[in-house]
Scaffold this motif. Structure first.
Motif, mmCIF file in Angstrom:
data_model
loop_
_atom_site.group_PDB
_atom_site.id
_atom_site.type_symbol
_atom_site.label_atom_id
_atom_site.label_comp_id
_atom_site.label_asym_id
_atom_site.label_seq_id
_atom_site.Cartn_x
_atom_site.Cartn_y
_atom_site.Cartn_z
ATOM 1 N N LEU A 1 0.838 -1.195 0.000
ATOM 2 C CA LEU A 1 0.000 0.000 0.000
ATOM 3 C C LEU A 1 0.871 1.242 0.000
ATOM 4 C CD1 LEU A 1 -2.766 -1.013 2.559
ATOM 5 C CD2 LEU A 1 -2.989 -0.842 0.089
ATOM 6 N N ALA A 2 1.369 1.588 -1.169
ATOM 7 C CA ALA A 2 2.195 2.782 -1.316
ATOM 8 C C ALA A 2 1.502 3.754 -2.266
ATOM 9 C CB ALA A 2 3.572 2.410 -1.856
ATOM 10 N N GLY A 3 1.788 5.043 -2.066
ATOM 11 C CA GLY A 3 1.302 6.065 -2.991
ATOM 12 C C GLY A 3 -0.202 6.048 -3.149
ATOM 13 N N THR A 4 -0.655 6.084 -4.408
ATOM 14 C CA THR A 4 -2.087 6.176 -4.680
ATOM 15 C C THR A 4 -2.839 4.914 -4.264
ATOM 16 O OG1 THR A 4 -1.659 5.447 -6.947
ATOM 17 C CG2 THR A 4 -1.793 7.814 -6.563
ATOM 18 N N LYS A 5 -2.168 3.759 -4.200
ATOM 19 C CA LYS A 5 -2.833 2.543 -3.738
ATOM 20 C C LYS A 5 -3.277 2.698 -2.288
ATOM 21 C CE LYS A 5 -0.686 -0.895 -6.783
ATOM 22 N NZ LYS A 5 0.123 -2.137 -6.837
ATOM 23 N N ARG A 6 -2.398 3.285 -1.464
ATOM 24 C CA ARG A 6 -2.757 3.525 -0.064
ATOM 25 C C ARG A 6 -3.920 4.508 0.014
ATOM 26 N NH1 ARG A 6 -0.591 3.217 5.078
ATOM 27 N NH2 ARG A 6 1.261 2.175 4.278
ATOM 28 N N LEU A 7 -3.869 5.531 -0.811
ATOM 29 C CA LEU A 7 -4.913 6.549 -0.800
ATOM 30 C C LEU A 7 -6.266 5.940 -1.167
ATOM 31 C CD1 LEU A 7 -5.270 9.569 -0.335
ATOM 32 C CD2 LEU A 7 -4.790 9.937 -2.755
ATOM 33 N N ILE B 1 -3.432 12.738 -5.828
ATOM 34 C CA ILE B 1 -3.171 11.472 -6.523
ATOM 35 C C ILE B 1 -2.020 11.583 -7.523
ATOM 36 C CG2 ILE B 1 -5.538 10.651 -6.256
ATOM 37 C CD1 ILE B 1 -6.022 11.399 -9.196
ATOM 38 N N CYS B 2 -1.399 12.748 -7.608
ATOM 39 C CA CYS B 2 -0.240 12.918 -8.486
ATOM 40 C C CYS B 2 1.006 12.298 -7.839
ATOM 41 C CB CYS B 2 0.014 14.396 -8.771
ATOM 42 S SG CYS B 2 -1.190 15.173 -9.863
ATOM 43 N N GLU B 3 1.722 11.529 -8.609
ATOM 44 C CA GLU B 3 2.997 10.988 -8.160
ATOM 45 C C GLU B 3 4.134 11.908 -8.624
ATOM 46 O OE1 GLU B 3 3.382 8.520 -6.240
ATOM 47 O OE2 GLU B 3 1.477 7.434 -6.323
ATOM 48 N N ILE B 4 5.257 11.836 -7.936
ATOM 49 C CA ILE B 4 6.433 12.613 -8.320
ATOM 50 C C ILE B 4 7.415 11.697 -9.028
ATOM 51 C CG2 ILE B 4 8.385 13.981 -7.518
ATOM 52 C CD1 ILE B 4 6.676 14.872 -5.199
ATOM 53 N N SER C 1 3.048 13.319 -12.134
ATOM 54 C CA SER C 1 2.400 12.459 -13.115
ATOM 55 C C SER C 1 1.022 12.065 -12.616
ATOM 56 C CB SER C 1 3.239 11.208 -13.395
ATOM 57 O OG SER C 1 3.302 10.371 -12.272
ATOM 58 N N LEU C 2 0.056 12.116 -13.518
ATOM 59 C CA LEU C 2 -1.327 11.814 -13.188
ATOM 60 C C LEU C 2 -1.797 10.675 -14.078
ATOM 61 C CD1 LEU C 2 -4.005 12.488 -11.766
ATOM 62 C CD2 LEU C 2 -4.407 14.239 -13.518
ATOM 63 N N LYS C 3 -2.045 9.516 -13.493
ATOM 64 C CA LYS C 3 -2.441 8.329 -14.248
ATOM 65 C C LYS C 3 -3.941 8.341 -14.552
ATOM 66 C CE LYS C 3 -0.916 4.303 -13.185
ATOM 67 N NZ LYS C 3 -0.574 3.061 -12.435
ATOM 68 N N ARG C 4 -4.263 7.817 -15.731
ATOM 69 C CA ARG C 4 -5.663 7.751 -16.147
ATOM 70 C C ARG C 4 -6.492 6.928 -15.163
ATOM 71 N NH1 ARG C 4 -4.908 6.056 -20.957
ATOM 72 N NH2 ARG C 4 -5.079 3.823 -20.548
ATOM 73 N N SER C 5 -5.986 5.781 -14.719
ATOM 74 C CA SER C 5 -6.749 4.913 -13.810
ATOM 75 C C SER C 5 -7.028 5.595 -12.473
ATOM 76 C CB SER C 5 -6.005 3.596 -13.589
ATOM 77 O OG SER C 5 -4.702 3.837 -13.065
ATOM 78 N N ASP C 6 -6.049 6.374 -11.967
ATOM 79 C CA ASP C 6 -6.257 7.086 -10.701
ATOM 80 C C ASP C 6 -7.290 8.195 -10.861
ATOM 81 O OD1 ASP C 6 -4.371 5.481 -9.481
ATOM 82 O OD2 ASP C 6 -2.717 6.873 -9.846
ATOM 83 N N LEU C 7 -7.243 8.884 -12.010
ATOM 84 C CA LEU C 7 -8.207 9.964 -12.262
ATOM 85 C C LEU C 7 -9.613 9.393 -12.378
ATOM 86 C CD1 LEU C 7 -8.489 13.012 -12.799
ATOM 87 C CD2 LEU C 7 -8.218 12.520 -15.234
ATOM 88 N N GLU C 8 -9.743 8.240 -13.002
ATOM 89 C CA GLU C 8 -11.061 7.618 -13.144
ATOM 90 C C GLU C 8 -11.656 7.257 -11.794
ATOM 91 O OE1 GLU C 8 -10.124 4.424 -15.761
ATOM 92 O OE2 GLU C 8 -10.375 5.617 -17.598
ATOM 93 N N GLU C 9 -10.804 6.886 -10.834
ATOM 94 C CA GLU C 9 -11.286 6.609 -9.484
ATOM 95 C C GLU C 9 -11.841 7.867 -8.832
ATOM 96 O OE1 GLU C 9 -11.652 3.764 -7.753
ATOM 97 O OE2 GLU C 9 -11.134 2.749 -9.628
ATOM 98 N N VAL C 10 -11.178 9.008 -9.071
ATOM 99 C CA VAL C 10 -11.683 10.276 -8.539
ATOM 100 C C VAL C 10 -13.037 10.597 -9.161
ATOM 101 C CG1 VAL C 10 -11.290 12.766 -8.439
ATOM 102 C CG2 VAL C 10 -9.399 11.202 -8.026
ATOM 103 N N PHE C 11 -13.167 10.375 -10.469
ATOM 104 C CA PHE C 11 -14.424 10.654 -11.163
ATOM 105 C C PHE C 11 -15.577 9.836 -10.574
ATOM 106 C CE2 PHE C 11 -12.120 11.834 -15.387
ATOM 107 C CZ PHE C 11 -11.739 13.037 -14.809
ATOM 108 N N LYS C 12 -15.302 8.587 -10.191
ATOM 109 C CA LYS C 12 -16.345 7.741 -9.609
ATOM 110 C C LYS C 12 -16.859 8.326 -8.296
ATOM 111 C CE LYS C 12 -14.575 3.394 -11.538
ATOM 112 N NZ LYS C 12 -13.950 2.080 -11.208
ATOM 113 N N LYS C 13 -15.945 8.928 -7.530
ATOM 114 C CA LYS C 13 -16.316 9.488 -6.228
ATOM 115 C C LYS C 13 -16.958 10.862 -6.360
ATOM 116 C CE LYS C 13 -14.304 6.068 -3.992
ATOM 117 N NZ LYS C 13 -15.076 5.052 -3.251
ATOM 118 N N ASP C 14 -16.564 11.615 -7.388
ATOM 119 C CA ASP C 14 -17.060 12.987 -7.527
ATOM 120 C C ASP C 14 -17.331 13.301 -8.999
ATOM 121 O OD1 ASP C 14 -17.587 15.707 -7.474
ATOM 122 O OD2 ASP C 14 -16.088 16.133 -5.947
#
Length: 418
Positions: free
Chosen positions: A85-91, A302-305, A375-388
């Motif tokens: 559970l690192a980075g966006t996975k933990r989030l 959700i942006c990674e460095i 960096s902003l991944k498409r899969s992470d952004l789609e998760e945000v869209f589901k919530k909001d």
């Protein structure tokens, strides 16, 4: 409930100190609020019971107890999964835990109502903050609020689930909406009869941030900019707040409860770009032109460095793309078919088409110097869209406008070449 400061705790990288204070409202016969400050586990909760005759206290006590127990257990579970559970996975895992925790709390309230008639009319609002790693998740249902004071500015992080908020969304003027009998009605709450999904907010804190959670008894009494400014001044300077809370309870007539958290410093600097800088970089891109501060913070969280040495390839023409980049530090050279196209400097972004669809990269990006990118991944952004869904709507509106402006710009360049 006296106000006090706890010893400084370290929640992974964050050092913080916190305190709480609660005062019965002038028009109430008992205090139906329940506050939880578990600094060791990084759990902070305020529940504002809304039923009369003592049922509100039953609801606020039960809901706060269940949520605290579930989040403390989640901390233990996460310790065994830390490597996974690192980075966006933990989030994402934290979001799921908070959402499930609120659902479990509602189930517990319904179960009590089956055996005890007092719980059938018991209801409460809730705002819960949970730290784990460098992030916190804020779960919110009802009209208690969270405020963040950062770099001299105060941000309201939550939106009220109330009739007033709905009337304002419909375009009704504030003065008219305030007089409506629906203004003070809750549109979401914990209760036996109905339950709505909580709002979830991802927060990344940095040194010298101050956060406070409070019930409506506090913020309605601080309704003018002058009183809010004076209150925040005392809060961040650790001036005793008991007079403020007593005054709020008297002025508003409602139970007034406050939790304050101040962030001292980070134990380790694992992230070289502070939260406020990330949010600022996201806000600078045209794709976030319709986002408010809270929505931009959702994306920044959700942006990674990613870091690159001078001369390294960031993306290669013809490769599959699944993320967009924003230049945070350094610079890039963009080329196609071996020919120079342009340079990207801090604040510039590229690769945004990959957020919309799977596609091949149309250019190569090389680090001109040592460079850091968000960096902003498409899969992470789609998760945000589901919530909001509102973030999704505003994002695609900005994306369409950006694409159209580039088409127009390209057309002008072609005409100029003729």
């Amino acid at each position: 409930m006296p106000f006090f400061l706890f010893p400084v705790y370290t929640i992974h990288m964050i050092k913080l100190k916190s305190g709480t204070l609660s005062q019965i409202g002038a028009k109430h016969i008992q205090n139906d609020d329940t506050a939880v400050v578990n600094a060791k586990e990084g759990v902070y909760i305020i529940c504002d019971g809304v039923s009369e005759g003592g049922q509100g206290k039953l609801a606020s006590a039960l809901i706060s107890q269940v949520i605290q127990e579930k989040l403390v257990q989640a901390n233990q579970d996460f310790k065994t999964k830390s490597s996974d559970l690192a980075g966006t996975k933990r989030l994402q895992a934290m979001q799921e835990v908070m959402q499930n925790t609120f659902a479990d709390a509602q189930s517990a309230l319904k179960a009590q109502a089956e055996n005890n008639p007092l719980y059938k009319v018991a209801a409460t609002t809730c705002i819960a903050l949970w730290f784990n790693g460098r992030f916190a998740i804020l779960g919110h249902i009802g009209d208690s609020r969270a405020y963040l004071f950062r770099a001299g500015k105060l941000y309201q992080l939550t939106k009220d689930h109330s009739g007033l908020d709905e009337l304002l969304k419909m375009g009704m003027p504030m003065e008219t909406a305030m007089r409506s009998p629906l203004a003070h009605a809750l549109t979401r709450a914990f209760g036996n009869a109905q339950f709505n999904q909580p709002d979830l907010l991802k927060i990344e804190f940095e040194p010298n941030d101050s956060l406070f959670l409070c019930t409506d008894g506090i913020y309605t009494a601080l309704s003018t900019p002058q009183t809010m400014t004076a209150f925040v001044h005392d809060l961040i300077n650790e001036i005793p707040l008991k007079p403020w809370v007593e005054k709020c309870a008297k002025t508003s007539g409602d139970d007034s409860t406050l939790i304050h958290i101040h962030f001292e410093e980070e134990e380790h600097t694992l992230v070289g770009i502070q939260a406020s800088e990330r949010i600022h970089l996201v806000q600078k891109t045209p794709l976030s032109r319709y986002f408010d501060y809270v929505q931009a913070s959702h994306i920044a969280a959700i942006c990674e460095i990613e870091s690159f040495k001078a001369g390294e390839t960031v993306i290669k023409e013809g490769d599959d793309g699944d993320r967009m980049y924003i230049v945070a530090k350094g610079g890039l050279t963009i080329q196609s078919n071996g020919k120079f196209l342009t340079e990207n400097k801090p604040g510039d972004f590229f690769g945004e088409i990959a957020l919309v669809q799977k596609s091949k990269r149309t250019a190569t990006a090389l680090a001109k110097e040592d460079t850091s990118l968000l960096s902003l991944k498409r899969s992470d952004l789609e998760e945000v869209f589901k919530k909001d869904p509102l973030i999704e709507t505003r994002f695609y509106k900005a994306m369409l406008e950006t694409a159209l402006s580039r088409v127009v710009e390209l057309g002008v360049q072609v005409v100029g070449m003729k």
